[in-house]
Scaffold this active site. Structure first.
Site, PDB file in Angstrom:
ATOM      1  N   ASP A 221     -54.824 -39.608 -42.785  1.00  0.00           N
ATOM      2  CA  ASP A 221     -54.936 -38.556 -41.952  1.00  0.00           C
ATOM      3  C   ASP A 221     -53.476 -38.032 -41.200  1.00  0.00           C
ATOM      4  O   ASP A 221     -53.508 -38.689 -39.990  1.00  0.00           O
ATOM      5  CB  ASP A 221     -56.008 -38.423 -41.010  1.00  0.00           C
TER       6      ASP A 221
ATOM      7  N   ASP B  19     -51.543 -31.503 -43.012  1.00  0.00           N
ATOM      8  CA  ASP B  19     -52.840 -32.316 -42.704  1.00  0.00           C
ATOM      9  C   ASP B  19     -53.434 -32.801 -43.892  1.00  0.00           C
ATOM     10  O   ASP B  19     -53.915 -32.046 -44.749  1.00  0.00           O
ATOM     11  CB  ASP B  19     -54.011 -31.249 -42.121  1.00  0.00           C
TER      12      ASP B  19
END
Length: 379
Positions: free
Chosen positions: A100, A285
């Site tokens: 992430d 992201d």
């Protein structure tokens, strides 16, 4: 409605989401901002960076690394994110960890949860050391609470060696682990300012890493075209890409915040003010496989797609994910939709470069039986 054996339709739902999405598979792991003072943590051995040129930096605790050893070390599930296998504790316990770039904590499940198959049992690790501090992290969707500790971590298909790092052991969560996910923790790769809590050093990784994320969608079968890719720590493996590498400046070092210059749908320039595209922030992201847009931009994209699509009769519910559009099994719907292009500023501020997203990467295939079953459970 009961499912009949003769039904062979596929359904596709557009994956543009804004605000709070009700899609079961969206994972917008963007941590709320805050200030943090990073200090050295006892017993933490950081990975070393050796000198190099461009993207050729190599890093691991032993000082040697082979990027090809990291090839194909990511697995994924369309809509649920990409994860890497890691070994934690002594003896090592294997867990899948979500990669992430939208957060900065390294956290793993340390208690059972109905949506995960296993977790890191701290009591079974002879090297686990509790720090005596609690930690709570809240994302735009979901949150978790736990305790901080130190333990050994290695990545089988990553840099050589084992390092001792801070681990957030997740003891309770809400909306973080979702049905069907195949990961049990999260590796935050963003800047230290996003880490929780203050003054706790997180996983020290090379200052350069590259992600190759290959989504299912080019074929009708996820088995024939599985999602996966590579996380290369320390640089970029030349065999994994073609052509030149383009860079876009980081606007602010918290998330990987970048500047979007314009969007095109097919050959149509949306012609919005640059501030509309970067409303609040535009970030890269990897924790979500969905494209999230500000409301005004989303509406402009939908309008442009509607004008250029070969199908004019989609209901408004198709665009917000509450209704599906169906095709017969084996039929290819991609020709009905235009491409979407995102323009980013280049390092030379007078230039830009374009990222083009094909229709098959903007839609999520859903079996009619899965759709009916999920809605039957919710009723």
């Amino acid at each position: 409605m009961a499912y009949g054996a003769s039904v062979t339709t596929w359904a596709f739902v557009l994956s543009f989401y804004f605000g709070v999405s009700r899609c079961l598979f969206s994972i917008p792991l963007k941590i709320y901002p805050g200030k943090v003072s990073v200090s050295s943590a006892e017993h933490v051995t950081p990975a070393r960076l050796s000198s190099g040129n461009g993207l050729s930096l190599a890093s691991d605790p032993t000082g040697t690394v082979n990027f090809l050893d990291m090839e194909n070390n990511l697995q994924g599930d369309s809509g649920r994110g990409y994860y890497i296998e890691m070994s934690i504790g002594s003896p090592g316990q294997t867990l899948n960890i979500l990669v992430d770039t939208g957060s900065s904590n390294f956290a793993v499940a340390a208690a059972s949860h109905p949506f995960i198959t296993h977790y890191f049992n701290t009591a079974l690790s002879t090297t686990y050391q509790p720090v005596g501090r609690t930690v709570a992290v809240r994302y735009t969707q979901g949150n978790w609470e736990g305790e901080l500790g130190l333990d050994l971590v290695s990545i089988p298909k990553g840099p050589n060696g084992t390092i001792t790092i801070n681990i957030a052991a997740i003891l309770s969560s809400d909306g973080f682990f979702l049905p069907g996910v195949n990961w049990q923790g999260i590796l935050g790769l963003a800047y230290p300012i996003l880490a929780r809590p203050d003054s706790v050093q997180q996983l020290v990784i090379p200052d350069i890493f590259s992600l190759q994320m290959c989504g299912a969608g080019l074929s009708a079968s996820a088995a024939a075209d599985p999602a996966g890719g590579s996380l290369i720590m320390g640089g970029a493996e030349p065999t994994l890409y073609r052509g030149s590498v383009w860079f876009t400046p980081i606007i602010e070092e918290w998330y990987y915040q970048v500047e979007v210059l314009k969007l095109e749908v097919g050959s149509q320039n949306l012609d919005l003010d640059c501030r509309e595209y970067n409303m609040d922030k535009a970030i890269v992201d990897s924790g979500t496989t969905l494209l999230r847009l500000p409301v005004n931009v989303f509406n402009a994209v939908v309008e442009a797609i509607t004008r250029s699509s070969l199908i004019q009769d989609f209901s408004s519910g198709f665009w917000d994910g509450t209704k599906l559009a169906c095709w017969m099994k084996g039929e290819n719907p991609w020709r009905f939709f235009p491409k979407l292009s995102i323009y980013l500023r280049a390092t030379n501020t007078s230039q830009s470069f374009r990222i083009t997203i094909l229709p098959q990467f903007r839609t999520v295939p859903v079996r009619w039986t899965e759709y009916e079953a999920s809605h039957a459970k919710s009723r």
